[in-house]
Design a protein around this motif. Structure first.
Motif, mmCIF file in Angstrom:
data_model
loop_
_atom_site.group_PDB
_atom_site.id
_atom_site.type_symbol
_atom_site.label_atom_id
_atom_site.label_comp_id
_atom_site.label_asym_id
_atom_site.label_seq_id
_atom_site.Cartn_x
_atom_site.Cartn_y
_atom_site.Cartn_z
ATOM 1 N N GLY A 131 -16.297 16.238 -1.495
ATOM 2 C CA GLY A 131 -16.946 15.489 -0.786
ATOM 3 C C GLY A 131 -17.135 14.421 -2.444
ATOM 4 O O GLY A 131 -17.739 12.836 -1.506
ATOM 5 N N ARG A 132 -17.171 14.303 -3.888
ATOM 6 C CA ARG A 132 -17.823 12.996 -4.246
ATOM 7 C C ARG A 132 -16.172 12.769 -5.010
ATOM 8 O O ARG A 132 -15.425 13.007 -5.235
ATOM 9 N N SER A 133 -16.223 11.078 -5.493
ATOM 10 C CA SER A 133 -14.970 11.053 -5.840
ATOM 11 C C SER A 133 -14.946 10.881 -7.286
ATOM 12 O O SER A 133 -16.252 10.374 -7.632
ATOM 13 N N MET A 134 -14.798 11.461 -7.881
ATOM 14 C CA MET A 134 -14.664 10.877 -9.302
ATOM 15 C C MET A 134 -13.677 10.676 -10.381
ATOM 16 O O MET A 134 -12.493 11.069 -10.244
ATOM 17 N N TYR A 135 -13.991 9.891 -10.992
ATOM 18 C CA TYR A 135 -13.340 8.803 -12.271
ATOM 19 C C TYR A 135 -13.337 8.860 -13.843
ATOM 20 O O TYR A 135 -14.263 8.782 -13.864
ATOM 21 N N THR A 136 -12.648 8.375 -14.390
ATOM 22 C CA THR A 136 -13.004 7.702 -15.694
ATOM 23 C C THR A 136 -12.193 6.828 -15.903
ATOM 24 O O THR A 136 -11.126 6.161 -15.610
ATOM 25 N N ARG A 137 -13.222 5.694 -16.636
ATOM 26 C CA ARG A 137 -12.468 4.662 -16.868
ATOM 27 C C ARG A 137 -13.235 4.336 -18.900
ATOM 28 O O ARG A 137 -13.544 4.974 -18.959
ATOM 29 N N ARG A 138 -12.050 3.469 -18.939
ATOM 30 C CA ARG A 138 -11.601 2.484 -20.389
ATOM 31 C C ARG A 138 -12.874 1.511 -20.419
ATOM 32 O O ARG A 138 -12.150 0.697 -19.541
ATOM 33 N N VAL A 139 -14.055 1.118 -21.244
ATOM 34 C CA VAL A 139 -14.244 0.085 -21.765
ATOM 35 C C VAL A 139 -13.672 -0.532 -23.316
ATOM 36 O O VAL A 139 -14.226 0.926 -23.667
ATOM 37 N N ASP A 215 -21.652 -2.957 -41.764
ATOM 38 C CA ASP A 215 -23.379 -2.487 -41.232
ATOM 39 C C ASP A 215 -23.051 -4.024 -39.795
ATOM 40 O O ASP A 215 -24.520 -3.363 -39.657
ATOM 41 N N THR A 216 -22.229 -3.874 -39.258
ATOM 42 C CA THR A 216 -22.635 -5.327 -38.641
ATOM 43 C C THR A 216 -21.508 -5.104 -37.042
ATOM 44 O O THR A 216 -21.923 -5.299 -35.581
ATOM 45 N N VAL A 217 -20.326 -4.291 -37.020
ATOM 46 C CA VAL A 217 -19.712 -4.201 -35.773
ATOM 47 C C VAL A 217 -19.726 -2.722 -35.096
ATOM 48 O O VAL A 217 -20.963 -1.612 -35.372
ATOM 49 N N ASP A 218 -18.996 -2.318 -34.131
ATOM 50 C CA ASP A 218 -19.309 -1.232 -33.466
ATOM 51 C C ASP A 218 -18.448 -0.335 -33.180
ATOM 52 O O ASP A 218 -18.330 0.215 -33.139
ATOM 53 N N PHE A 219 -16.945 -0.594 -34.639
ATOM 54 C CA PHE A 219 -16.303 0.686 -35.019
ATOM 55 C C PHE A 219 -15.291 0.354 -35.583
ATOM 56 O O PHE A 219 -15.192 -0.913 -36.091
ATOM 57 N N VAL A 220 -14.881 0.677 -37.083
ATOM 58 C CA VAL A 220 -13.801 0.112 -38.183
ATOM 59 C C VAL A 220 -12.687 1.145 -38.385
ATOM 60 O O VAL A 220 -13.301 2.258 -38.188
ATOM 61 N N MET A 221 -12.208 0.289 -37.933
ATOM 62 C CA MET A 221 -11.086 1.130 -38.485
ATOM 63 C C MET A 221 -10.263 0.219 -40.707
ATOM 64 O O MET A 221 -10.456 -0.259 -40.651
ATOM 65 N N PHE A 222 -10.829 1.441 -41.155
ATOM 66 C CA PHE A 222 -9.997 1.081 -42.821
ATOM 67 C C PHE A 222 -9.521 2.087 -43.045
ATOM 68 O O PHE A 222 -9.162 2.995 -42.617
ATOM 69 N N THR A 223 -7.682 1.502 -43.512
ATOM 70 C CA THR A 223 -7.314 1.851 -44.616
ATOM 71 C C THR A 223 -7.387 2.039 -45.960
ATOM 72 O O THR A 223 -7.783 0.540 -46.212
ATOM 73 N N GLY A 224 -7.125 2.502 -46.863
ATOM 74 C CA GLY A 224 -7.884 2.608 -47.877
ATOM 75 C C GLY A 224 -7.652 3.837 -48.872
ATOM 76 O O GLY A 224 -7.771 5.070 -48.920
ATOM 77 N N SER A 225 -8.895 3.877 -50.126
ATOM 78 C CA SER A 225 -8.898 5.148 -50.909
ATOM 79 C C SER A 225 -9.715 6.434 -50.045
ATOM 80 O O SER A 225 -10.184 5.902 -49.924
ATOM 81 N N ARG A 468 -14.672 3.079 -25.158
ATOM 82 C CA ARG A 468 -15.452 4.222 -24.950
ATOM 83 C C ARG A 468 -14.930 4.472 -23.155
ATOM 84 O O ARG A 468 -14.670 3.830 -22.384
ATOM 85 N N LEU A 469 -15.678 5.703 -22.578
ATOM 86 C CA LEU A 469 -15.498 6.330 -22.091
ATOM 87 C C LEU A 469 -16.698 6.335 -21.406
ATOM 88 O O LEU A 469 -17.537 7.264 -21.518
ATOM 89 N N GLN A 470 -16.588 6.451 -20.042
ATOM 90 C CA GLN A 470 -17.626 6.084 -19.218
ATOM 91 C C GLN A 470 -16.853 6.487 -18.357
ATOM 92 O O GLN A 470 -15.882 6.992 -17.009
ATOM 93 N N ALA A 471 -17.408 7.649 -17.056
ATOM 94 C CA ALA A 471 -17.362 9.256 -15.915
ATOM 95 C C ALA A 471 -18.577 8.786 -14.890
ATOM 96 O O ALA A 471 -19.485 8.056 -15.320
ATOM 97 N N VAL A 472 -17.718 8.673 -13.652
ATOM 98 C CA VAL A 472 -18.113 7.935 -12.972
ATOM 99 C C VAL A 472 -17.783 8.489 -11.596
ATOM 100 O O VAL A 472 -17.265 8.984 -11.408
ATOM 101 N N SER A 473 -19.466 9.441 -10.869
ATOM 102 C CA SER A 473 -19.317 10.008 -9.883
ATOM 103 C C SER A 473 -20.163 9.585 -8.582
ATOM 104 O O SER A 473 -20.413 8.999 -8.040
ATOM 105 N N ALA A 474 -19.424 9.774 -7.223
ATOM 106 C CA ALA A 474 -19.649 8.827 -6.217
ATOM 107 C C ALA A 474 -19.866 10.062 -5.168
ATOM 108 O O ALA A 474 -18.742 10.668 -4.388
ATOM 109 N N ASN A 475 -21.181 10.032 -4.467
ATOM 110 C CA ASN A 475 -20.955 11.348 -3.163
ATOM 111 C C ASN A 475 -20.502 10.049 -2.209
ATOM 112 O O ASN A 475 -21.617 9.428 -1.379
ATOM 113 N N ARG A 476 -19.133 10.699 -1.206
ATOM 114 C CA ARG A 476 -18.989 9.574 -0.448
ATOM 115 C C ARG A 476 -19.929 9.132 0.722
ATOM 116 O O ARG A 476 -19.977 9.059 2.049
#
Length: 513
Positions: A131-139, A215-225, A468-476
């Motif tokens: 009876g639960r409705s479940m889904y994932t969402r990306r933010v 030191d300040t961002v939320d994610f780093v994409m680095f290309t280098g040595s 980021r992955l968020q999972a949602v479950s709702a009891n209908r």
């Protein structure tokens, strides 16, 4: 990959500037700020404020902004190509490849973002969630810091910003201090295309600036040595933020006995010498099965001697341009000298060229083995060592005898044999009868194994890393009380055990007997 210097560095003095030179002439062609940590923090805070509104836009609206950027890039392609050649020293043809890639990236990620970000339904067979409705969402993650290399100042810098922006993030790009001018052109693009202020920013500077970004961002994409990549990963780990790293490579090419030699030689030269060999996916070592070694080498040597190098002066002027990063010349010289000292022969090139700019002759080495630096350490230049092997099994062993595992290539006519061999390579990417072309397939993930990095760019995985992955479950249909709730009812749990036996206990009696 040796494009970035260490992030461990003292902060720049107030008002410090960095001169940018043309590697082909030595002339200073620009000057940029050496951005302080405080200025980086302010840029990230502006990005954080802008990101909230950007993330709230429908994906189709963000796609419209990206379309403006694509049109601007194509309308200004001559100016962009001029700037890439000017600060990088590469052949104009190699600069055009960067523009083509970014035009495609604008289009591809604008189209794919909506589907990749769509909520995904989840189904479960567990009776406990009936009876639960479940889904994932990306933010979006928030503010993505892209730290780019000097070898591809558009493709590997701004190119990584495009999917991050399409996913709803703001981006702060720190280009290499060797080649920052192209990135500043793209910041101008954002202004002239009326992108929301603060969504895309460029901070120029050396190692301390890069550290401030991490030191300040939320994610780093680095290309280098690999060396600097370890520092990025360690600092990101301290902050508990994710990072994606494309690092060094010592990419191998295997020529099988059934290879079409004309194709093999053309792929080899393109893979080894495009962009002056200054790419993490450059072919840096070749293994040839003995039956075709002599014929292959004769043709390869002939073609090597036809390759032109020098100062770029428009389309068709040179095949191999300048050495962008000054210390890289010493690495090339060291690897060639080490190989010759240990018994290798130089069939073409072998020296740094005299002149006002930085150049190294396209160099072909034979009689090489794995005691030599040219076969084990990243050279990052227009040099190519070629080794004869008895068979594919010996080639496989030698390909995998490396701390790197970014990319490898096979040339052969028997596709089943080539595929079987490819799947035994310890590399994140393998091409058959090609080299490097996979990079233009934006739907195909590209990333390294071993010391060649973490994570991928391209493909769904290369896009979703910016979310980021968020999972949602709702009891209908919630009841007043579920049978498993406190206070516990023994009869309810006896029923649950019988239900578990029915669902999961099949075969238990037979195994016990």
């Amino acid at each position: 990959m040796t494009q970035n210097q260490s992030l461990v560095a003292a902060g720049p003095p107030a008002g410090a500037r960095i001169a940018v030179d043309d590697p082909a002439t030595g002339a200073v062609v620009g000057e940029v700020p050496d951005t302080s940590a405080e200025e980086v923090a302010r840029a990230v805070e502006r990005a954080r404020r802008a990101q909230r509104g950007w993330a709230g836009l429908d994906t189709r609206v963000r796609a419209g902004f990206l379309a403006r950027g694509r049109r601007w890039l194509l309308a200004h392609r001559e100016e962009v190509a001029d700037r890439i050649v000017e600060e990088n020293g590469k052949a104009r043809e190699d600069a055009i490849v960067e523009i083509v890639y970014c035009a495609a990236a604008f289009s591809y990620w604008a189209k794919r973002a909506r589907g990749l970000l769509a909520p995904a339904k989840v189904r479960s067979l567990s009776p406990f969630v009936l009876g639960r409705s479940m889904y994932t969402r990306r933010v979006p993650r928030g503010v993505v810091g892209v730290i780019g290399p000097w070898n591809n100042p558009l493709l590997n810098s701004f190119g990584d910003a495009v999917p991050a922006l399409a996913a709803g993030n703001a981006v702060v790009l720190k280009p290499s201090e060797q080649t920052p001018l192209t990135a500043l052109l793209m910041e101008r693009m954002a202004r002239e295309c009326d992108w929301p202020e603060g969504v895309f920013q460029v901070v120029t500077g050396a190692g301390a600036t890069g550290r401030a970004v991490v030191d300040t961002v939320d994610f780093v994409m680095f290309t280098g040595s690999t060396r600097t990549g370890r520092q990025v990963a360690a600092r990101a780990g301290e902050r508990l933020i994710p990072c994606s790293l494309e690092l060094g490579g010592k990419d191998a090419l295997v020529v099988l006995a059934d290879a079409a030699l004309e194709r093999a030689v053309n792929v080899t030269i393109q893979g080894a010498l495009s962009n002056g060999g200054q790419m993490c996916t450059s072919v840096e070592r070749v293994y040839v099965e003995a039956p075709v070694y002599d014929a292959y080498l004769t043709l390869l040597r002939e073609r090597f001697q036809q390759v032109t190098s020098g100062r770029p002066a428009g389309l068709g002027s040179v095949d191999v341009g300048a050495v962008t990063f000054p210390p890289q010349l010493a690495v090339m010289e060291d690897h060639v000298e080490d190989a010759v000292r240990k018994g290798a022969r130089v069939l073409a090139g072998g020296r740094a060229s005299a002149g006002p700019g930085r150049f190294f002759e396209p160099t072909l080495l034979v009689d090489v083995d794995h005691t030599m630096k040219c076969m084990r350490e990243e050279t990052f230049g227009p040099t190519l060592p070629v080794m004869k092997v008895a068979d594919a099994e010996e080639a496989l062993r030698l390909v995998n005898d490396s701390r790197y595992g970014l990319q490898a290539s096979i040339i052969g006519s028997d596709m089943k044999r080539a595929r079987r061999l490819a799947e035994r390579f310890e590399a994140g990417c393998v091409t058959i009868n090609d080299a490097q072309t996979n990079y233009m397939a934006l739907g195909l993930p590209m990333g390294g194994w071993k010391e060649s990095g973490l994570g991928v760019r391209h493909g769904a995985e290369g896009f979703l890393k910016y979310t980021r992955l968020q999972a949602v479950s709702a009891n209908r249909f919630p009841m007043r009380r579920d049978m498993h709730m406190i206070p516990y009812e023994p009869s309810a749990y006896r029923f649950l055990l019988r239900l578990v036996d029915v669902m999961y206990g099949r075969g238990l009696r037979g195994r016990a007997d």
